[in-house]
Design a protein around this motif. Sequence first.
Motif, PDB file in Angstrom:
ATOM      1  N   LEU A  76      -4.652  -0.887   1.470  1.00  0.00           N
ATOM      2  CA  LEU A  76      -3.398  -1.095   1.360  1.00  0.00           C
ATOM      3  C   LEU A  76      -2.784  -1.749  -0.097  1.00  0.00           C
ATOM      4  N   ARG A  77      -3.718  -2.014  -0.782  1.00  0.00           N
ATOM      5  CA  ARG A  77      -3.615  -2.877  -2.123  1.00  0.00           C
ATOM      6  C   ARG A  77      -2.680  -1.974  -3.083  1.00  0.00           C
ATOM      7  N   ASN A  78      -3.144  -0.448  -3.101  1.00  0.00           N
ATOM      8  CA  ASN A  78      -2.599   0.455  -4.155  1.00  0.00           C
ATOM      9  C   ASN A  78      -1.672   1.548  -3.390  1.00  0.00           C
ATOM     10  N   ILE A  79      -1.423   1.350  -2.285  1.00  0.00           N
ATOM     11  CA  ILE A  79      -0.575   2.478  -1.683  1.00  0.00           C
ATOM     12  C   ILE A  79       0.958   2.450  -2.176  1.00  0.00           C
ATOM     13  N   SER A  80       1.317   3.514  -2.883  1.00  0.00           N
ATOM     14  CA  SER A  80       2.597   3.756  -3.370  1.00  0.00           C
ATOM     15  C   SER A  80       3.587   3.818  -2.412  1.00  0.00           C
ATOM     16  N   GLU A  81       5.127   3.708  -2.845  1.00  0.00           N
ATOM     17  CA  GLU A  81       6.114   3.947  -1.989  1.00  0.00           C
ATOM     18  C   GLU A  81       6.073   5.375  -1.702  1.00  0.00           C
ATOM     19  N   LYS A 126      -6.551  13.637  18.416  1.00  0.00           N
ATOM     20  CA  LYS A 126      -6.225  14.243  19.821  1.00  0.00           C
ATOM     21  C   LYS A 126      -5.667  15.641  19.524  1.00  0.00           C
ATOM     22  N   THR A 127      -6.058  16.268  18.273  1.00  0.00           N
ATOM     23  CA  THR A 127      -5.381  17.342  17.871  1.00  0.00           C
ATOM     24  C   THR A 127      -6.691  18.450  17.361  1.00  0.00           C
ATOM     25  N   LYS A 128      -6.302  19.651  17.290  1.00  0.00           N
ATOM     26  CA  LYS A 128      -7.184  20.707  16.890  1.00  0.00           C
ATOM     27  C   LYS A 128      -7.622  20.362  15.383  1.00  0.00           C
ATOM     28  N   LEU A 129      -6.947  19.929  14.646  1.00  0.00           N
ATOM     29  CA  LEU A 129      -7.204  19.886  13.275  1.00  0.00           C
ATOM     30  C   LEU A 129      -7.023  18.547  12.625  1.00  0.00           C
ATOM     31  N   ILE A 130      -7.850  18.111  11.391  1.00  0.00           N
ATOM     32  CA  ILE A 130      -7.746  16.947  11.096  1.00  0.00           C
ATOM     33  C   ILE A 130      -7.359  17.061   9.563  1.00  0.00           C
ATOM     34  N   LEU A 131      -6.574  16.474   8.774  1.00  0.00           N
ATOM     35  CA  LEU A 131      -6.596  16.493   7.601  1.00  0.00           C
ATOM     36  C   LEU A 131      -6.931  14.894   7.003  1.00  0.00           C
ATOM     37  N   GLN A 132      -7.983  14.849   6.335  1.00  0.00           N
ATOM     38  CA  GLN A 132      -8.294  13.530   5.577  1.00  0.00           C
ATOM     39  C   GLN A 132      -7.974  13.671   4.357  1.00  0.00           C
ATOM     40  N   MET A 133      -7.306  12.433   4.165  1.00  0.00           N
ATOM     41  CA  MET A 133      -6.471  12.310   2.507  1.00  0.00           C
ATOM     42  C   MET A 133      -6.780  10.909   2.258  1.00  0.00           C
ATOM     43  N   ASP A 134      -6.866  10.756   0.925  1.00  0.00           N
ATOM     44  CA  ASP A 134      -7.019   9.528   0.114  1.00  0.00           C
ATOM     45  C   ASP A 134      -5.319   8.831   0.214  1.00  0.00           C
ATOM     46  N   ASP A 135      -5.376   7.492  -0.030  1.00  0.00           N
ATOM     47  CA  ASP A 135      -4.119   6.979   0.000  1.00  0.00           C
ATOM     48  C   ASP A 135      -3.373   7.205  -1.474  1.00  0.00           C
ATOM     49  N   ASP A 136      -3.728   8.202  -2.421  1.00  0.00           N
ATOM     50  CA  ASP A 136      -3.076   8.030  -3.655  1.00  0.00           C
ATOM     51  C   ASP A 136      -3.043   9.680  -3.777  1.00  0.00           C
ATOM     52  N   ILE A 137      -3.091  10.469  -2.880  1.00  0.00           N
ATOM     53  CA  ILE A 137      -2.908  11.961  -2.957  1.00  0.00           C
ATOM     54  C   ILE A 137      -1.515  12.070  -2.670  1.00  0.00           C
TER      55      ILE A 137
END
Length: 127
Positions: free
Chosen positions: A15-20, A80-91
């Motif tokens: 949570l330190r660098n996550i932007s608006e 609980k979904t068919k797919l997962i999108l794994q993302m970083d907090d700055d993408i």
Amino acid sequence: MLEPKDISVIIATNLRNISEKIIEQLNNYSDNGINVLISIPPNKSIERAYNLGFSKDINIIKSDLIGQVSQRQYAYKFCKTKLILQMDDDIEFDYSNVKKLLGQFINLPKSSCLAPFLNIKNKNEEK
């Protein structure tokens, strides 16, 4: 055809660098039916996370361990979904791109992985 409800987005963050802008993006995902999971370390407050501007429809969970990999693994338990999108907090990856990714899965074998093509520009390179 896959729909937004068929995908979960997982973000492990401290949570330190996550932007608006990223928070708005994730809220937009949630508003469009995507299951968004924010995994935070055990020493962070869920209430503080929501106070940053996350929609109440986003699932913010406390991981049992500190560390990006551990936090992601913990979040998988809640998908609980068919797919997962794994993302970083700055993408930055707007909802229209998520829809394009969903559309491409139809053409792939059942066990597949898909990633966007990125054109990274080096600011230090001479033109």
